[in-house]
Design an enzyme around this catalytic site. Structure first.
Site, PDB file in Angstrom:
ATOM      1  N   CYS A 164      20.374  14.529  11.646  1.00  0.00           N
ATOM      2  CA  CYS A 164      21.654  14.416  12.345  1.00  0.00           C
ATOM      3  C   CYS A 164      22.253  15.774  12.691  1.00  0.00           C
ATOM      4  O   CYS A 164      23.372  15.846  13.200  1.00  0.00           O
ATOM      5  CB  CYS A 164      22.614  13.568  11.524  1.00  0.00           C
ATOM      6  SG  CYS A 164      21.962  11.902  11.274  1.00  0.00           S
ATOM      7  N   HIS A 302      31.554  16.786  10.249  1.00  0.00           N
ATOM      8  CA  HIS A 302      30.406  15.880  10.346  1.00  0.00           C
ATOM      9  C   HIS A 302      30.692  14.546   9.675  1.00  0.00           C
ATOM     10  O   HIS A 302      30.079  13.541  10.031  1.00  0.00           O
ATOM     11  CB  HIS A 302      29.194  16.522   9.689  1.00  0.00           C
ATOM     12  CG  HIS A 302      28.010  15.606   9.578  1.00  0.00           C
ATOM     13  ND1 HIS A 302      27.235  15.264  10.666  1.00  0.00           N
ATOM     14  CD2 HIS A 302      27.483  14.932   8.515  1.00  0.00           C
ATOM     15  CE1 HIS A 302      26.274  14.440  10.282  1.00  0.00           C
ATOM     16  NE2 HIS A 302      26.403  14.211   8.989  1.00  0.00           N
ATOM     17  N   HIS A 338      28.469   6.973  14.199  1.00  0.00           N
ATOM     18  CA  HIS A 338      27.509   8.053  13.995  1.00  0.00           C
ATOM     19  C   HIS A 338      26.371   7.925  15.002  1.00  0.00           C
ATOM     20  O   HIS A 338      25.504   7.066  14.878  1.00  0.00           O
ATOM     21  CB  HIS A 338      26.966   7.992  12.565  1.00  0.00           C
ATOM     22  CG  HIS A 338      26.174   9.194  12.160  1.00  0.00           C
ATOM     23  ND1 HIS A 338      25.813  10.188  13.047  1.00  0.00           N
ATOM     24  CD2 HIS A 338      25.678   9.576  10.946  1.00  0.00           C
ATOM     25  CE1 HIS A 338      25.123  11.115  12.407  1.00  0.00           C
ATOM     26  NE2 HIS A 338      25.033  10.765  11.136  1.00  0.00           N
TER      27      HIS A 338
END
Length: 415
Positions: A164, A302, A338
């Site tokens: 990610c 994040h 996400h």
């Protein structure tokens, strides 16, 4: 070979996010705090909150071409064309052999493999019915390659697998290749088609890391006491990167300048994050940018909505910024979920317009803050008004302990 200090700027943005298909729509969505999450129903798995994109899929290539390719490729092609259009490069001033395409991916091939196995079931798993399109669809360079085929780009293309952190990693790659003189223009960004894979949802659920909520739009709640996991989303965002001198020469609009970046590894665990290495990653980016922590105006977090992940990042941020007159801090995943390999680049795009409108978009669904996640100047519920917002630090962290931070600054002249 060019000097390593060549200044690299962002001159075009193309994106597909849950709830928006261009930067203008996206900025309005995040300032409004309007969730892009809905409920989907996956075969074998059942229902789950997720973020889905809606784009005009035949704007830049035919339905037959989209069917031959992948969902990731479709998103990538759309965003690449949009980025070039946004940059005023639809009739490119750059040699296509000197244009690079660098696309960050968390995963690729899951969707196509699951689809083929499902298809085979009706033929009693006779592999004679396996699609001849499978290999070109599932090679890791597929989304980047589909972009080059669509645009006739003959320079280098490849995908960057960095979990990610991949979106940020693609930006870093683009900057490095421009500074090395390997290319004259870069299309850099990230793509995720993860909502097409029931296995991704099932794996997160097995880890106890998949978000659940009575209303899907409330499922992604970073920093909240009631957070219970990740909301999986698809998405894509691609930037046009150019050397500053060439951008000025053609009179380009400049969104911002990439002034620093850092990447490192936890070297600790397959899944669990580590605040010390995350802090060191941010410090690497600051050092490369030649900036002090008190010169950062916005930290784009994040945080995914997992118990440990959010707390670790908050500890890292506090350790870097304590005593500095904290920057504004926000979280975009609370709004769009996400988007895996596209997460970092979408979250940067959500914040880039702050340089113009001097607003910091809010974090939503934060009703009961976790004491472990307390951050000074965390923007919640409504946008915050700034006065001299000119520097963003964008965090993206991923599995196997890969960490990234990119610093973008408002363009301040050519000196």
């Amino acid at each position: 070979m060019l000097a390593h200090h060549q200044r690299i700027v962002i001159t075009g943005v193309g994106l597909a996010a849950p709830g928006a298909s261009n930067l203008h729509e996206f900025r309005k969505q995040v300032l409004d705090g309007r969730s892009g999450i809905q409920e989907i129903d996956l075969r074998y798995f059942g229902t789950a909150p997720a973020g889905l994109c809606s784009i005009p899929e035949t704007k830049y290539r035919k339905k037959k071409e989209n069917k031959k390719g992948t969902r990731a490729g479709c998103l990538g092609v759309y965003c690449a064309h949009e980025a070039l259009l946004d940059a005023g490069l639809e009739q490119s001033v750059y040699d296509k052999a000197r244009t690079g395409v660098y696309i960050g991916l968390t995963e690729h091939g899951n969707v196509e493999t699951e689809n083929e196995i499902y298809h085979l079931k009706q033929y009693d798993y006779d592999v004679a019915y396996w699609s001849h399109h499978h290999n070109p669809r599932t090679v890791l360079n597929n989304p980047a390659g589909e972009i080059t085929v669509s645009l006739g780009i003959t320079g280098p293309h490849y995908s960057i697998g960095a979990a990610c952190a991949a979106g940020n990693a693609s930006l870093i790659q683009g900057v490095q290749m421009l500074r090395l003189g390997e290319v004259d223009m870069a299309l850099a960004g990230g793509v995720s088609e993860s909502t097409g894979s029931f296995g991704i949802f099932a794996s997160f659920k097995a880890q106890g890391a998949l978000a659940e909520a009575a209303a899907p739009e409330q499922a992604c709640r970073p920093f909240d006491q009631k957070r219970n996991g990740i909301v999986v989303s698809e998405g894509a965002c691609i930037y046009v990167l150019e050397r500053l001198d060439r951008a000025l020469q053609r009179g380009a609009r400049i969104y911002g300048e990439i002034v620093g970046y850092g990447m490192n590894s936890d070297a600790k665990d397959f899944v669990l994050p580590f605040d010390q290495r995350q802090a060191e990653c941010m410090e690497l980016a600051l050092a490369k940018a030649g900036l002090r922590p008190d010169q950062i105006d916005i930290v784009s977090t994040h945080a995914t909505g997992t118990k440990q992940g959010d707390a670790e990042e908050c500890r890292a941020i506090r350790s870097v910024f304590q005593g500095t007159g904290s920057p504004f801090i926000n979280n975009t995943k609370s709004i769009i979920g996400h988007a895996m390999g596209a997460a970092g680049v979408l979250e940067l795009a959500a914040n880039l317009p702050s340089f113009d409108d001097q607003l910091v978009h809010p974090t939503i669904n934060l009703d009961d803050p976790d004491p472990e996640c307390l951050l000074e100047n965390l923007v919640v519920g409504e946008p915050a008004q700034g006065s001299t917002l000119s520097t963003i630090l964008n965090n993206s962290f991923g599995m196997l302990g890969i960490n990234s931070a990119v610093i973008v600054q408002a363009y301040r002249g050519s000196s």
